[in-house]
Design an enzyme around this catalytic site. Structure first.
Site, short mmCIF file in Angstrom:
data_model
loop_
_atom_site.label_atom_id
_atom_site.label_comp_id
_atom_site.label_asym_id
_atom_site.label_seq_id
_atom_site.Cartn_x
_atom_site.Cartn_y
_atom_site.Cartn_z
N LYS A 136 -6.75 -5.86 -5.15
CA LYS A 136 -5.55 -6.33 -4.46
C LYS A 136 -5.53 -7.85 -4.38
O LYS A 136 -4.49 -8.49 -4.57
CB LYS A 136 -5.48 -5.70 -3.07
CG LYS A 136 -5.36 -4.18 -3.12
CD LYS A 136 -5.26 -3.57 -1.74
CE LYS A 136 -5.11 -2.05 -1.85
NZ LYS A 136 -4.95 -1.41 -0.54
N ARG A 144 -6.15 3.62 -7.73
CA ARG A 144 -7.60 3.58 -7.48
C ARG A 144 -8.06 2.16 -7.18
O ARG A 144 -9.07 1.68 -7.68
CB ARG A 144 -8.38 4.15 -8.67
CG ARG A 144 -7.97 5.55 -9.09
CD ARG A 144 -8.12 6.53 -7.96
NE ARG A 144 -9.51 6.93 -7.74
CZ ARG A 144 -9.94 7.54 -6.63
NH1 ARG A 144 -9.11 7.78 -5.64
NH2 ARG A 144 -11.20 7.89 -6.50
N ASP A 204 0.86 -1.17 0.00
CA ASP A 204 0.00 0.00 0.00
C ASP A 204 0.90 1.23 0.00
O ASP A 204 2.08 1.14 0.34
CB ASP A 204 -0.89 -0.04 1.25
CG ASP A 204 -1.94 1.06 1.25
OD1 ASP A 204 -2.37 1.44 0.15
OD2 ASP A 204 -2.31 1.53 2.33
#
Length: 1014
Positions: A677, A671, A337
Site C-alpha cells: 500500500k 493480497r 481498502d
C-alpha cells in the site's frame, strides 16, 4: 521496569521457508525443553524488550512553534513592531491580537490529536505462555525473546511472530495485518516462495493477531520492532506524510513575495524623500507596508478552516488536521481498502448450484433472515454481465421449499445442521428487534440461508433432529461433518443422517454419488452414465462461474447412516469411516456484499475526475468481483490477464522504474501487505498525483500516514488507524468520502475567492499610496491620500468580514463535475493573478481619481501644511479628499466581494444576487461594512484625530459614480473573459472513464503467464 534497549530492525529472515528443525537450529532452542532462564536473560539484553517504541508523544511547545513559524505571521510581527516603535499602539495591538487568535485556534486543533504509537503499544498481549527450563510458565509478554517456545490457545492475543511446529484446528484472525476478512487456517508445511504475501504464510503466526479457534505451539522468530506489526510502527515513525500542503506552500511563497514587495515599497518611500529620516516619512513607509500586507488573511484562512471542520462533522467526517481540508480538494486518486470500507464486512450466501436443478439466487443481506430463494436453472449470464451477486434480476421461478424430502430440502438441512453458528434477535432496549450472530462468518452465512428457507437449526432441533456426534472443522482436511438422528416416525426411531460441508475438492473426495432430483447417480460406474472425471469437470465449471463473481464456494454432501448394533455413536466412530460414501448435494456461493452507497460514490468520484483503487488483503477473484460491483473497474471486463488487476506479489516484484513505466497503475491490488500500500502511494506521488488512502485496520496505518490525506473508519477502525489518519469517518461510509472531497473542493475554491478579494484590496491601496507620493505639501513632505488607520481599518474591518463570507460560500453546481485542479489551475493561477491586479488597479485608479477631483476640482490643489498629523482649516480640503478616497475604496471593496463569488459569471445578475441570500455572512458583512462608513466619517474626534479625515457633502456624488463605473468595468471584463478565454476545465464523466478503461484493457490484455513472469 528497565527501559527497553533499542535494537536496529534487521532485514527479515524468511522463516516461513525453513523447516521447524532449521528454525530451531537457527535460534539454538529445543522445541520440547525451551530456553533456560539464563539464556532468556542474555537474549533479552541482546534483542531488547518485546515492545514497540514511540517518539515520546507530542510536545505542546513544538505544536505552538509550528503555528508561529509562518512567513505571513513573521511579516505581521515585523509590522506590529514597527507600529509600536512609531508609537502607533492601536495598529500594533490589533495586529498582535490577530496573531494570537490565529495561533490559539491552530494550536488547540493540532494539540487535541494523541500520538499514534500509544495505540500500537496497547495492542500487545500483557502475558505469554512459554516453555522455560522444560516447564510451561507465564511471563510478561515484553520479556519474550527469539527462540522461546510460545503456546497459544483459543482467544489468545499472540505476543510475537512465531514459526509453528504443532497445531490443532488452529485459525487466527489476521485482519489487522492483511485485511483478510476471514479467519486463516494454519498448517506446518514450509513455503518455497520467500516473497509469499503475509496472508499466505500459513505456517507462521504474527504478533497482535488473535487465535479464533484451536491451539498451537511455535518458535518465537521476531519480537518488538522486528515483528510485522513492529515494521508497521517503524513505517509510521519514518514515513513522510507529504510535507506542507499545496495551500501552505503557496501561502508561504506569497508571503515571501509580499515581504519583498513591502521592502521595495519602503525603499521607494525613503527614496522619494532622499533617504532623510523623519517620523512622518517612517509613518508613511509603515502605511505602505501595511497596505501591502493582507493582515486578515491568516485569520480568515484559519477561521474558514474551522468552519469547514464543523461542516465536515455534520456529514460525519471528523477532521484531525486543518490542512487536510484544503488537501481534499486536490485529491486525484483514492486508494481504498475493501473489507468494511467498500463492503459491509458481513458474509452472505447469495448463490447455490444443485446438479439437475441448476443455479439458485438468494436475496437479502446481512444477518437479517429475510429473503427469498429463486431458481434460475442452468441459463446463467456470463461472468461480469451483471452488476454482481446481489443485483436485481427477474427470477425465472420462485422455489417453494418442499419439506417432503427433495434435493433442495436436504441441501438446506445440511447448511443448517452442519453448523455451529447462532442467530439471535436482541431484546435489549437500545437494539430491540435487531439480529446478531455468533460464530464463524461462513457458518453464519449458511445459517442465515437456512433461516430464509424456514429451516433454521432451532426449528429443526425442535422438530426432532438430535445431534449425535460432531467432527469439527480441521484445517488439515478442510471439512466438517455431523451425525444427526432424524425425527421419530410411526415405525419408531428416526433415521440417522450424516451431513458434510467444506472445501469442494475435500468434499468431492468423500463422495461416491451425486444427487439429481430424487435419484442418486453413481460416480464410480458406467451405470449412472457419468464418470467422476466428467462430473468433477462440470463442478469446476460451475465453481468458476461463482468464483468469477467473487464468491467463496462451499460444498455440501450427505448420506443416510445405519448404525452398527452395539457401537457407541459418541466415542467409537471413526472420522474416515463416517466421511465416506457421501452423496454430493451442491455448491453454495458466499460473499461479502458491498455497501449500497459504494457504487454511486465511486461513480461520483469518476464524475469528479478522481480515480479509485482497491488495495485489499482478499483473493484476486473476490477483490476483482467486488471492484466490478462498485464500478472501480468495468463490469464487463475479464479478470484473467487484466492489466488493471494485480496481486501484491506481482506489484511488489516490480522496481520503481518498472512501476513508473506502467501506462496505468492497477485499479485492484489483491493480497496486499502494508508495504504494498505504501508502494502504491509512493508510485502515485512520483506521478505528481495527490493521493487519499482509506482504511480501518492496523495494516492500513503506514499508507494512511504516507498519503496526502489519510481517511480512517471510525466504527470498525482500529485506534492506530484513526490516529494515523487526517480524517475519521464516524459512519464508516465510503460515500462520506465523496462528501468530504466536495467540502474540500468548496473550501479550496472559497479560499481562492477571498484571497483574490484581500489581495485586490492591497493592490488598490498600494496604487493610491504610491501615486500619492507625487503630491507634496508646502514643506516638501508627501501628503497621505489615506492614513495608516484608514488602511488598517479597510484591511481588518471592511475587507475581512466579506472575505470570511466568501469563505462560507456554498459549493457551485460544477463543484463535483470537474477534474481536480491542476497546478496551472491552482490557488494562484494565471487568471487569479490577472484578476487580482486588474481589479486592484481599477479600484486604485478610480479611488485616486476621486481623491484628485476633490483636491484639484474643489480645493484648487491646496495641500496645506502638516496635514498628515492634525486637522486645520488649511487642511480641510486634504481631509475631505482623504474621506472621499476612504468612502470610495470601502464601497468598491464591498462591491468587489460580489464579483469574487465567481471568476467569470456575472456577479450582479438577478440569479446570482438571489443565490447570495443563502450566504448570510456575506450580505450582512456588505451591509454592515457600508453602514460603518458613516460613523467613521462623521463622528467628531474619531474622524479628525484617528482617521485623519472629515465629513462629506457633495463628494458623495463622486463616490456613487465611482461605484457604478467599477461595477460596469467588472461586468465588461468578465464578458471579455468569457468570450476570449478557454473554459476553466474539461467536464469529467464516469461513462467516459469506464470507456477509457475498457479501451486500455483491450489494448493491454496479457496472458496469465506473462503477468506471472512480471
Amino acid at each position: 521496569m528497565a527501559k527497553s534497549k533499542t535494537v536496529q530492525v534487521e532485514k527479515e529472515t524468511p522463516f516461513h521457508t525453513l523447516s521447524v528443525e532449521q528454525v530451531a537450529e537457527h535460534y539454538g532452542t529445543n522445541i520440547y525443553e525451551g530456553l533456560t532462564s539464563e539464556e532468556a536473560t542474555n537474549r533479552l539484553k541482546t534483542y531488547g524488550y518485546n515492545e514497540l517504541q514511540g517518539n515520546g508523544g507530542v510536545k505542546w511547545y513544538k505544536v505552538l512553534w509550528r503555528q508561529l513559524a509562518n512567513t505571513l505571521v513573521l511579516i505581521l510581527l515585523i509590522a506590529s513592531a514597527l507600529a509600536f516603535i512609531t508609537k502607533d499602539y492601536a495598529e500594533g495591538g490589533v495586529i498582535v491580537a490577530v496573531i494570537i487568535t490565529n495561533a490559539a485556534i491552530g494550536f488547540w486543533q493540532e494539540y487535541s490529536a494523541e500520538q499514534t504509537m500509544e495505540a500500537l503499544r496497547n495492542m500487545s498481549s500483557p502475558t505469554a505462555q512459554v516453555i522455560r527450563n522444560e516447564t510451561r510458565t507465564t511471563i510478561p509478554n515484553n520479556q519474550a525473546v527469539p527462540g522461546d517456545i510460545m503456546i497459544f490457545e483459543d482467544g489468545d492475543v499472540i505476543g510475537a511472530d512465531c514459526r509453528l511446529f504443532e497445531i490443532f484446528n488452529l485459525e487466527t484472525d489476521e485482519a489487522l495485518l492483511t485485511g483478510e476478512s476471514l479467519p486463516v487456517q494454519k498448517n506446518l508445511e514450509p513455503i518455497e516462495n520467500a516473497e509469499q504475501p503475509l496472508g499466505d504464510r500459513l505456517n507462521m503466526v504474527f504478533s497482535s493477531t488473535t487465535v479464533v479457534k484451536g491451539r498451537a505451539r511455535g518458535i518465537v522468530t521476531s519480537t518488538g520492532m522486528n515483528t510485522q506489526i513492529g515494521q508497521i510502527a517503524t513505517s509510521l515513525l519514518e514515513v513522510d506524510g507529504g510535507g506542507s500542503t499545496p495551500l501552505q506552500k503557496r501561502l508561504n511563497m506569497m508571503a515571501y513575495w509580499i515581504f519583498l514587495a513591502a521592502i521595495v515599497l519602503v525603499i521607494i518611500v525613503f527614496g522619494v524623500h532622499k533617504f532623510q529620516y523623519s517620523n512622518e516619512v517612517a509613518i508613511y513607509a509603515i502605511s505602505v507596508a501595511i497596505a501591502m500586507i493582507p493582515e486578515g488573511l491568516v485569520a480568515v484562512v484559519t477561521l474558514t478552516m474551522a468552519f469547514g471542520v464543523s461542516r465536515m462533522a455534520e456529514v460525519k467526517a471528523i477532521v484531525r488536521r486543518l490542512s487536510s481540508l484544503e488537501s481534499l480538494g486536490a485529491v486525484t486518486n483514492i486508494c481504498s481498502d475493501k473489507t468494511g470500507t467498500l463492503t459491509q464486512s458481513k458474509m452472505v450466501a447469495v448463490r447455490m448450484w444443485l446438479p439437475g436443478d441448476g443455479f439458485y439466487r438468494v436475496t437479502g443481506t446481512g444477518f437479517e433472515p429475510e429473503g427469498e430463494i429463486y431458481r434460475q436453472g442452468e441459463v446463467v449470464a456470463e461472468p461480469g454481465a451483471t452488476e454482481g451477486p446481489s443485483d436485481s434480476q427477474v427470477p425465472e421461478e420462485l422455489v417453494q421449499v418442499d419439506t417432503s424430502g427433495d434435493h433442495l430440502l436436504r441441501t438446506l438441512q445440511a447448511a443448517s445442521l452442519c453448523n455451529m453458528a447462532e442467530l439471535r434477535k436482541t431484546s435489549h432496549p437500545e437494539n430491540h428487534g435487531e439480529w446478531s450472530a455468533i460464530g464463524d462468518p461462513t457458518e453464519i452465512a449458511l445459517q442465515v440461508l437456512a433461516y430464509k428457507a424456514g429451516l433454521a437449526k432451532p426449528d429443526l432441533v425442535q422438530q426432532g433432529f438430535k445431534l449425535v456426534a460432531e467432527f469439527p472443522f480441521d484445517s488439515s482436511v478442510k471439512r466438517m461433518s455431523v451425525l444427526y438422528q432424524g425425527p421419530q416416525t410411526e415405525k419408531g426411531s428416526g433415521e440417522h443422517f450424516i451431513f458434510l460441508k467444506g472445501a469442494t475438492e475435500r468434499v468431492l473426495s468423500c463422495c461416491t454419488h451425486w444427487r439429481k432430483g430424487e435419484s442418486e447417480v453413481s460416480l464410480t460406474g458406467e451405470k449412472g452414465g457419468n464418470h467422476r472425471e466428467e462430473f468433477e469437470s462440470m463442478i469446476v465449471e460451475k465453481m468458476d462461474i461463482l468464483a468469477e463473481k467473487g464468491l467463496r464456494v462451499l460444498t455440501l454432501a450427505y448420506r443416510r447412516f445405519q448404525p452398527t448394533p452395539g457401537v457407541d455413536l459418541v466415542h467409537d466412530l471413526d472420522r474416515d469411516e463416517i466421511e465416506q460414501d457421501m452423496i454430493f448435494l451442491g455448491l453454495v456461493g458466499i460473499y461479502d456484499p458491498p455497501r449500497a452507497e459504494s457504487r454511486p460514490a465511486v461513480l461520483e468520484c469518476y464524475d469528479a475526475g478522481i480515480r479509485v483503487h482497491m488495495l485489499t488483503g482478499d483473493h484476486p477473484s473476490t477483490a476483482a468481483a467486488i471492484a466490478k460491483e462498485v464500478a472501480i473497474i468495468p463490469s464487463d471486463c475479464a479478470i484473467k490477464g487484466n492489466p488493471l488487476i494485480m496481486t501484491a506479489t506481482q506489484f511488489d516484484a516490480m522496481t520503481d522504474e518498472e512501476v513508473d513505466q506502467l501506462e496505468e497503475l492497477p485499479r485492484v491490488v489483491a493480497r496486499c501487505s502494508p508495504n504494498t500500500k505504501v508502494k502504491m502511494i509512493a508510485a502515485l506521488h512520483r506521478r505528481k498525483l495527490f493521493a487519499a488512502m482509506t482504511g480501518d485496520g492496523v495494516n492500513d496505518s503506514p499508507s494512511l500516514k504516507a498519503a496526502n490525506v489519510g481517511i480512517a473508519m471510525g466504527q470498525s477502525g482500529s485506534d492506530v488507524a484513526k490516529q494515523a489518519a487526517d480524517i475519521v469517518l464516524t459512519d464508516d461510509n465510503f460515500a462520506t468520502i465523496v462528501k468530504a472531497v466536495a467540502e474540500g473542493r468548496r473550501i479550496f475554491a472559497n479560499i481562492q475567492k477571498f484571497i483574490q478579494h484581500l489581495l485586490s484590496a492591497n493592490v488598490a491601496e498600494i496604487v493610491v499610496l504610491v501615486v500619492g507620493l507625487a503630491f507634496q505639501d508646502k514643506d516638501g513632505h508627501s501628503v497621505f491620500p489615506m492614513s495608516a488607520v484608514q488602511i488598517l481599518f479597510l484591511n481588518m474591518i471592511t475587507s475581512s468580514p466579506p472575505a470570511m463570507g466568501l469563505g462560507l460560500e456554498p459549493a457551485s453546481e460544477a463543484n463535483m463535475r470537474e477534474p481536480p485542479r491542476s497546478s496551472k489551475q491552482g490557488l494562484f493561477s494565471f487568471e487569479v493573478i490577472m484578476d487580482t491586479f486588474v481589479y486592484g488597479l481599477a479600484m486604485g485608479c478610480l479611488t485616486f481619481a476621486a481623491y484628485c477631483l476633490v483636491i484639484f476640482g474643489n480645493n484648487n490643489g491646496n495641500l496645506g501644511r502638516g496635514c498628515n498629523k492634525d486637522y486645520s482649516e488649511d487642511c480641510a480640503g486634504v481631509f475631505r479628499a482623504r474621506a472621499t478616497a476612504y468612502a470610495c475604496l470601502t464601497l468598491l471593496l464591498l462591491a468587489h466581494a460580489v464579483n469574487c463569488r465567481s471568476l467569470r459569471s456575472s456577479g450582479w445578475s438577478i440569479r446570482n444576487l438571489k443565490t447570495m441570500r443563502e450566504n448570510k455572512m456575506l450580505w450582512l458583512s456588505i451591509v454592515v461594512g457600508a453602514l460603518l462608513v458613516f460613523p467613521c466619517i462623521y463622528i467628531p474626534g474619531l474622524n479628525h484625530s484617528v482617521f485623519k479625515h472629515t465629513g462629506l457633502t457633495y463628494e458623495w456624488g463622486y463616490v456613487v459614480v465611482v461605484l457604478f463605473l467599477f461595477i460596469g468595468f467588472a461586468e465588461l471584463y468578465k464578458f471579455i473573459k468569457r468570450r476570449t478565454m478557454k473554459p476553466l476545465s474539461v467536464r469529467a464523466n464516469s461513462e467516459l472513464e469506464m470507456e477509457r478503461m475498457r479501451t486500455f484493457m483491450s489494448q493491454n490484455t496479457q496472458s496469465d503467464s506473462v503477468m506471472e513472469a512480471k
